[in-house]
Design a protein around this motif. Structure first.
Motif, mmCIF file in Angstrom:
data_model
loop_
_atom_site.group_PDB
_atom_site.id
_atom_site.type_symbol
_atom_site.label_atom_id
_atom_site.label_comp_id
_atom_site.label_asym_id
_atom_site.label_seq_id
_atom_site.Cartn_x
_atom_site.Cartn_y
_atom_site.Cartn_z
ATOM 1 N N VAL A 100 0.837 -1.206 0.000
ATOM 2 C CA VAL A 100 0.000 0.000 0.000
ATOM 3 C C VAL A 100 0.868 1.251 0.000
ATOM 4 O O VAL A 100 0.645 2.198 -0.761
ATOM 5 C CB VAL A 100 -0.944 0.002 1.215
ATOM 6 C CG1 VAL A 100 -1.694 1.330 1.309
ATOM 7 C CG2 VAL A 100 -1.943 -1.152 1.116
ATOM 8 N N ILE A 101 1.882 1.261 0.856
ATOM 9 C CA ILE A 101 2.761 2.427 0.951
ATOM 10 C C ILE A 101 3.551 2.593 -0.333
ATOM 11 O O ILE A 101 3.701 3.707 -0.860
ATOM 12 C CB ILE A 101 3.700 2.281 2.164
ATOM 13 C CG1 ILE A 101 2.886 2.349 3.459
ATOM 14 C CG2 ILE A 101 4.785 3.350 2.146
ATOM 15 C CD1 ILE A 101 3.677 2.005 4.696
ATOM 16 N N TRP A 102 4.072 1.499 -0.859
ATOM 17 C CA TRP A 102 4.869 1.558 -2.086
ATOM 18 C C TRP A 102 4.062 2.123 -3.240
ATOM 19 O O TRP A 102 4.523 3.007 -3.961
ATOM 20 C CB TRP A 102 5.388 0.170 -2.437
ATOM 21 C CG TRP A 102 6.308 0.185 -3.616
ATOM 22 C CD1 TRP A 102 5.968 0.166 -4.934
ATOM 23 C CD2 TRP A 102 7.733 0.261 -3.570
ATOM 24 N NE1 TRP A 102 7.084 0.205 -5.720
ATOM 25 C CE2 TRP A 102 8.189 0.264 -4.893
ATOM 26 C CE3 TRP A 102 8.655 0.300 -2.533
ATOM 27 C CZ2 TRP A 102 9.539 0.323 -5.223
ATOM 28 C CZ3 TRP A 102 10.003 0.348 -2.852
ATOM 29 C CH2 TRP A 102 10.426 0.369 -4.179
ATOM 30 N N ASP A 103 2.859 1.600 -3.430
ATOM 31 C CA ASP A 103 2.064 1.985 -4.591
ATOM 32 C C ASP A 103 1.531 3.407 -4.505
ATOM 33 O O ASP A 103 1.001 3.932 -5.489
ATOM 34 C CB ASP A 103 0.912 0.991 -4.789
ATOM 35 C CG ASP A 103 1.390 -0.328 -5.364
ATOM 36 O OD1 ASP A 103 2.507 -0.370 -5.926
ATOM 37 O OD2 ASP A 103 0.663 -1.338 -5.249
ATOM 38 N N ALA A 104 1.679 4.047 -3.342
ATOM 39 C CA ALA A 104 1.309 5.454 -3.229
ATOM 40 C C ALA A 104 2.402 6.359 -3.799
ATOM 41 O O ALA A 104 2.187 7.562 -3.973
ATOM 42 C CB ALA A 104 1.053 5.813 -1.766
ATOM 43 N N GLY A 105 3.562 5.785 -4.102
ATOM 44 C CA GLY A 105 4.671 6.562 -4.660
ATOM 45 C C GLY A 105 4.660 6.540 -6.168
ATOM 46 O O GLY A 105 3.683 6.149 -6.814
ATOM 47 N N ASN A 106 5.782 6.944 -6.766
ATOM 48 C CA ASN A 106 5.867 7.080 -8.217
ATOM 49 C C ASN A 106 6.815 6.068 -8.859
ATOM 50 O O ASN A 106 7.315 6.298 -9.957
ATOM 51 C CB ASN A 106 6.337 8.502 -8.567
ATOM 52 C CG ASN A 106 5.350 9.557 -8.142
ATOM 53 O OD1 ASN A 106 4.157 9.424 -8.390
ATOM 54 N ND2 ASN A 106 5.833 10.610 -7.487
#
Length: 249
Positions: free
Chosen positions: A72-78
């Motif tokens: 979840v945290i990773w996919d909030a990035g670019n």
């Protein structure tokens, strides 16, 4: 064919655990096989900590505390999809997760103020207060121009080089802090440009902490004369021309 090439790459004897305090594992960001190679190295190393170029310190702390939040945290990035990086997290085991990404808003200040101003009091320790030798400055500007598809103004390239120097120093500092806190070995996950031994993270570590040993392994899509301690060639990823959107008829 692709799997066979990858297995041949990973089976080479030099894949054995390097005897170094800090191991820098370079990558092509969107290449799944490069990440599998990094994961194989992490499995062999069993590092105490893994420093990620892609994670902010706060996001890394959250993942370190609750690994199930990683996707979840990773996919909030670019960055490319978490699925590409999942093997790295799986292979990290109980290693501490460390983030070394600086906020983009802050990094922009490097263009006008230089890398030392943003880095802080330790800038001289990492050589950020000194200009680069002319030949290296010229070479690095040319590389940045090519990396940005020759679509950005040439006058922006010195700032791009400053940003690269700043980020290399931030990654090196994070790795050294992890080494001091958790002991060896520490792994660093970053792009291949940061793994080069002549002016990337290993060079920054050598300047700041000469007694600390490093080993840089690049997972590349072709043979290269860029200096690394080891180069592992993996099959190229299928992708559109990254410069196509910037090209004009």
């Amino acid at each position: 064919m692709r799997l066979a090439a990858l297995l041949a790459c990973l089976a080479m004897p030099a894949l054995a655990q390097p005897d170094a305090h800090i191991v820098v594992l370079g990558e092509v960001h969107d290449n799944a096989d490069a990440h599998l190679g990094q994961a194989a190295m992490l499995d062999a190393l069993q590092p105490t900590a893994v420093v990620f170029e892609m994670l902010s310190p706060e996001d890394a702390r959250r993942i370190d505390a609750e690994r199930h939040l990683a996707e979840v945290i990773w996919d909030a990035g670019n960055w490319p999809d978490y699925a590409l990086y999942a093997p790295i997290f799986d292979a990290s085991g109980s290693a501490r997760i460390i983030g070394a990404a600086a906020p983009r808003e802050s990094v922009r200040s490097v263009y006008g103020d230089g890398p030392a101003a943003l880095f802080g009091p330790d800038a001289a320790r990492f050589g950020l207060e000194q200009p680069l030798p002319d030949d290296q400055q010229t070479a690095r500007e040319a590389l940045q121009f090519a990396a940005h598809c020759e679509a950005m103004p040439l006058e922006m390239m010195p700032g791009m080089v400053d940003v690269q120097r700043y980020r290399d120093a931030v990654f090196a500092r994070a790795a050294l802090e992890a080494l001091e806190t958790f002991g060896p070995p520490v792994a660093v996950i970053a792009g291949n440009g940061h793994a080069r031994t002549d002016w990337g993270v290993p060079a920054m570590i050598a300047k700041a902490a000469p007694g600390v040993t490093t080993h840089a392994i690049a997972f590349t899509e072709e043979q290269t004369d860029i200096p690394y301690d080891e180069t592992r060639v993996v099959p190229p990823a299928e992708r559109d021309d990254p410069c196509s959107a910037l090209k004009t008829n």
